[in-house]
Design a protein around this motif. Structure first.
Motif, mmCIF file in Angstrom:
data_model
loop_
_atom_site.group_PDB
_atom_site.id
_atom_site.type_symbol
_atom_site.label_atom_id
_atom_site.label_comp_id
_atom_site.label_asym_id
_atom_site.label_seq_id
_atom_site.Cartn_x
_atom_site.Cartn_y
_atom_site.Cartn_z
ATOM 1 N N SER A 1 0.928 -1.322 -0.056
ATOM 2 C CA SER A 1 0.050 0.019 0.019
ATOM 3 C C SER A 1 0.860 1.306 -0.017
ATOM 4 O O SER A 1 2.107 1.296 0.422
ATOM 5 C CB SER A 1 -1.033 0.188 1.243
ATOM 6 O OG SER A 1 0.044 0.112 2.381
ATOM 7 N N LEU A 2 0.406 2.345 -0.350
ATOM 8 C CA LEU A 2 0.830 3.451 -0.399
ATOM 9 C C LEU A 2 0.991 3.947 1.116
ATOM 10 O O LEU A 2 0.111 3.917 1.763
ATOM 11 C CB LEU A 2 0.203 4.619 -1.320
ATOM 12 C CG LEU A 2 0.327 4.415 -2.650
ATOM 13 C CD1 LEU A 2 -0.436 5.599 -3.326
ATOM 14 C CD2 LEU A 2 1.916 4.380 -3.339
ATOM 15 N N ARG A 3 2.160 4.588 1.274
ATOM 16 C CA ARG A 3 2.459 4.985 2.719
ATOM 17 C C ARG A 3 1.972 3.726 3.673
ATOM 18 O O ARG A 3 1.107 3.648 4.486
ATOM 19 C CB ARG A 3 1.568 6.180 3.250
ATOM 20 C CG ARG A 3 1.754 7.568 2.455
ATOM 21 C CD ARG A 3 1.141 8.646 2.979
ATOM 22 N NE ARG A 3 1.730 8.890 4.375
ATOM 23 C CZ ARG A 3 2.586 9.673 4.577
ATOM 24 N NH1 ARG A 3 3.479 10.227 3.790
ATOM 25 N NH2 ARG A 3 2.903 9.794 6.021
ATOM 26 N N SER A 4 3.042 2.601 3.463
ATOM 27 C CA SER A 4 2.621 1.305 4.101
ATOM 28 C C SER A 4 2.748 1.356 5.577
ATOM 29 O O SER A 4 2.220 0.605 6.306
ATOM 30 C CB SER A 4 3.538 0.366 3.363
ATOM 31 O OG SER A 4 4.879 0.441 3.665
ATOM 32 N N VAL A 5 3.787 2.323 6.157
ATOM 33 C CA VAL A 5 3.971 1.907 7.661
ATOM 34 C C VAL A 5 2.794 2.863 8.261
ATOM 35 O O VAL A 5 2.872 4.140 7.950
ATOM 36 C CB VAL A 5 5.353 2.628 7.870
ATOM 37 C CG1 VAL A 5 5.527 2.511 9.503
ATOM 38 C CG2 VAL A 5 6.461 1.730 7.455
ATOM 39 N N LYS A 6 2.081 1.907 9.179
ATOM 40 C CA LYS A 6 0.651 2.792 9.663
ATOM 41 C C LYS A 6 1.127 3.173 11.202
ATOM 42 O O LYS A 6 0.388 4.064 11.793
ATOM 43 C CB LYS A 6 -0.339 1.831 9.861
ATOM 44 C CG LYS A 6 -0.594 0.947 8.400
ATOM 45 C CD LYS A 6 -1.001 2.233 7.471
ATOM 46 C CE LYS A 6 -1.225 1.549 6.167
ATOM 47 N NZ LYS A 6 -1.540 2.734 5.135
#
Length: 641
Positions: free
Chosen positions: A444-449
């Motif tokens: 996913s885009l901006r994978s680090v949540k």
């Protein structure tokens, strides 16, 4: 398939079959090309792998057996120097002297061979006083006198007569923005652009034209495809193995050009047999083999003594380099899928040595994997064997960077967003860390949540003290300027602590490494389901293979299957290449697992593989809704040597 396509395919197969005919025809001269690449000063066998392949004294024996006094060339495609502790003896001159005694005819200058700068690179070559040339046709020389010594030390090409055959060898070094500053004021130009000029210049002068190129495998293939007149490409830099030549059809003359590469660290020796008709200027390729440099090869006495001499030089400075410092209960690999064990060890060592808030290390910057069992000082050093500086007497040191929280967030977002979406060969390696945990959604885009340091969410406005080695700091700085990332890297200092010493000191304090010691797999949590099969859980016991499946995700995993396969028995050259073939051993059910839960499963092994000296085994989990597939498969090589 149309009739025309069938005919074209059939004719192509016939042509390739004739090209690889093992017979030497009337008017032809038989010639063998031996090749290596990416030795990285690995004078001894690599201990971190089951068969401990490699060792220059064994390679010397193998070369003598294969040459048999027949016409041959021995070529190296670059990165012969920096990459192990032996480089720190004299910045690589020792490796060149050993290569001379082994009978090399030419070597290319790789990027790791010029990381000490043009002046020291020239000194390394001149101090070695070897009788073969170092090639780099794509170096560009400024008007300043600073580059004159190196310019007179390396050559663009070699023309050598071998048994009546005039052989032209053009060498290309690595061209990339990442290493430009190391060469200044010298620079490297595109190998493809320079190859077009050089081939036109040399083709009529020689019977056989070989390009030896230390560039990415895909770029070396492009040279063969786009530049007519080349007979063979010997490749380096990508550390790839070619158990069979990669045949590249040239766009302009439609000839098939073989491209070969021999892996890394002297573990394999390539042997390509050629028949050359000097009257008709034709070249036929008779056969190819990638020989493992295995432990059953006796060591050549002269080369073995030269290696022992280098051991003694290191031991005189650092104490016995063969002394045991610690042990490991499992193989510690630089494996992306399982969160980079070596990089994890490095980051924990940095933080222990400095007391920083956190530490970072990138998988691609680590060196030799660590074998299960006793670990010597030499083993631990070569986890991080980087860039000895003769002027300071030190290798890469640890820096302390006072980083903004927002910059930490950016680094993790960049690494893990690209890691989740780019192909394996193009993405940065796993960014290992200590005292950091994060949750991410691969692909996913901006994978680090979420990102935590010391169990607390990262505050974008706060400064954090980060321990990292100067190589990673340099890479971040280059990327920051190149891609205008706006990170603040200005507040940092050099601790003076060499990275390898931090690893050795940490190992001495821990004494025994286990997966729990290094917290393998516990820093990252995948959103959703993530069932992994860690390679270090695979083992053979009582005629069975055992493997452990663990849920590293945030949700309960549904039931699935664990499938195990065996690779080509004794197929050392094929292992970890596209030529590897797997034979199914069977399947077993994997029950649902809550986050953090694991289960050990087993399958019976057929008696036909139990007595083989080299058996790769792979176990892979197939779980519905699994959100991260790169750690689903664990592979281990079992040896009966």
């Amino acid at each position: 398939m149309s009739k025309f396509e069938w005919i074209r395919t059939a004719l192509g197969g016939i042509a390739l079959g004739l090209a690889l005919s093992p017979q030497v025809l009337a008017g032809e001269t038989d010639l063998t090309v031996f090749h290596t690449n990416d030795l990285h000063s690995r004078l001894r066998a690599v201990r971190g792998q089951a068969l401990e392949l490699g060792g220059v004294a064994r390679t010397a024996t193998l070369l003598k057996r294969l040459r048999r006094g027949e016409p041959s060339l021995t070529l190296d495609a670059g990165d012969w120097s920096e990459g192990s502790w032996y480089f720190s003896v004299d910045a690589g001159s020792n490796v060149l002297r050993i290569m001379e005694k082994m009978g090399y005819d030419a070597a290319v200058l790789g990027d790791h061979d010029y990381l000490t700068g043009p002046d020291q690179t020239a000194k390394t070559i001149l101090d070695a006083k070897v009788n073969f040339p170092i090639l780099a046709a794509n170096l560009q020389w400024p008007g300043s006198s600073a580059s004159h010594v190196l310019r007179s030390t390396v050559a663009p090409y070699l023309i050598k007569e071998v048994s009546g055959v005039r052989v032209g060898i053009i060498g290309f070094t690595h061209a990339t923005f990442m290493f430009d500053s190391f060469l200044e004021p010298v620079s490297s130009d595109s190998a493809i652009k320079i190859a077009a000029k050089m081939v036109r210049k040399m083709r009529k002068k020689v019977d056989l034209l070989i390009v030896v190129s230390h560039n990415e495998h895909i770029k070396n293939a492009a040279i063969a495809k786009l530049i007519p007149g080349i007979d063979l490409v010997v490749s380096g830099h990508s550390h790839e193995k070619t158990p069979e030549p990669r045949w590249i059809r040239n766009t302009f003359n439609r000839r098939l050009v073989p491209l070969v590469e021999a892996g890394e660290w002297g573990q394999f020796l390539g042997e390509l047999k050629i028949a050359v008709d000097t009257r008709k200027k034709k070249v036929r390729f008779r056969s190819y083999r990638l020989h493992p440099v295995s432990s059953d090869l006796p060591e050549d006495p002269l080369i073995a003594k030269m290696v022992r001499d280098e051991d003694e030089k290191l031991s005189a400075r650092f104490g016995d380099i063969r002394r045991v410092i610690a042990r490991s209960d499992f193989e510690i690999r630089n494996d992306d899928g399982m969160r980079g064990g070596l990089a994890k060890l490095a980051s924990r060592s940095y933080r222990t040595a400095t007391g920083a808030d956190l530490a970072l290390e990138e998988v691609a910057l680590t060196g030799s994997e660590l074998a299960k069992g006793p670990l010597t000082l030499l083993d631990l050093h070569d986890v991080l064997p980087h860039l000895y500086n003769p002027s300071t007497g030190k290798e890469w040191t640890i820096r302390l960077w006072n980083a903004r929280g927002r910059d930490l967030r950016l680094i993790f977002q960049l690494f893990y967003t690209t890691f989740g979406v780019l192909p394996a060969k193009w993405r940065p390696g796993w960014m290992a860390s200590d005292n950091v945990s994060f949750t991410w959604n691969p692909g996913s885009l901006r994978s680090v949540k979420s990102l935590l340091v010391g169990g607390m969410p990262v505050d974008s406005r706060r400064r954090y003290q980060v321990a990292l080695n100067e190589g990673l700091y340099f890479a971040l700085d280059v990327a920051n300027r190149k891609f205008r990332l706006k990170m603040d890297l200005s507040d940092s200092k050099d601790t003076g602590i060499e990275a390898w010493r931090a690893v050795a000191d940490y190992a001495a304090s821990v004494r025994t490494f286990t997966p729990e010691t290094l917290c393998m797999g516990c820093d990252a949590r995948v959103l959703g389901v993530d069932v992994a099969v860690p390679y270090y859980t695979l083992r053979k016991e009582d005629g069975r293979v055992l493997a452990r499946a663990v849920n590293l995700g945030s949700e309960v995993s549904p039931s699935g299957l664990l499938s195990c396969s065996s690779g080509i028995p004794n197929g050392m050259a094929e292992f970890a290449t596209k030529f590897q073939r797997w034979s199914a051993l069977g399947q077993v059910a994997v029950p649902p697992l809550v986050p953090g839960e694991s289960v050990e499963l087993s399958l019976e092994l057929p008696s036909s593989i139990l007595d083989k000296s080299f058996v790769p085994l792979k176990c892979e989990a197939a779980i519905p809704l699994d959100n991260y597939l790169q750690n689903n498969s664990g592979t281990m090589v079992f040896s009966n040597y």
